[in-house]
Write a protein that holds these residues in place. Structure first.
Motif: not given
Length: 183
Positions: A94-98
């Motif tokens: 789960x990466x950061x959204x940006x």
């Protein structure tokens, strides 16, 4: 982009015995990693996971519903038993959204080149490119129409039609498909 959801629960008990007990209940032990590299032990429904896992590409993002909190995730790795045809363990990311992710993606070719119909020979030179994009902007697949390629012409990376949010890292002049004349 398809909207596929996997429901997950946080698990506190880990180890071989706990994993075997989970599998008997029809659940798969898994781990979810965040952008900082922190891991959380989870478990997911085997039936739900298999429906999603068997239909996606490496760049397909899924909605991971972990204890009621939703986030976009990638299935990074699956431990699989070929004899029993069952997934044994899964790793989610789960990466950061940006956060921009660098991914390698396969290009699928569609159609018959005009040059082949005129006696030329089609040669697939490359079918993978590197891209960089946020998780929400990652394309599931890239399909390129090769029907307009004539003899002595090529489809190059620069000819692909991708979203403006997707940055191509591969050399733009790299030929993907060429049609050479008959000898």
């Amino acid at each position: 982009m398809s909207k596929q959801t996997i429901n997950a629960k946080t698990r506190t008990v880990t180890g071989k015995t706990a994993a075997k007990n989970l599998r008997k209940e029809g659940r798969i032990p898994a781990v979810v990693y965040n952008a900082k590299g922190e891991a959380t032990s989870i478990d997911v429904s085997e039936v739900e996971f298999n429906k999603v896992w068997r239909t996606i590409t490496p760049t397909t993002s899924v909605t991971l519903n972990l204890d009621g909190k939703e986030s976009l995730a990638l299935i990074k790795d699956v431990e699989y038993n070929i004899r029993t045809d069952k997934a044994l363990h899964a790793d989610f990311f789960v990466p950061d959204a940006d956060q921009k992710l660098v991914m390698s993606i396969k290009v699928h070719f569609e159609g018959t080149p005009v040059g082949v119909l005129r006696g030329g020979f089609k040669k697939e030179r490359n079918n993978k490119i590197k891209i960089k994009a946020c998780i929400a902007d990652l394309p599931e697949t890239i399909v390129a129409d090769i029907s307009k390629i004539n003899v002595s012409e090529a489809l190059r990376v620069k000819d692909l039609n991708l979203d403006k949010k997707v940055e191509i890292l591969t050399d733009m002049e790299l030929p993907l498909v060429t049609v050479s004349p008959a000898r």
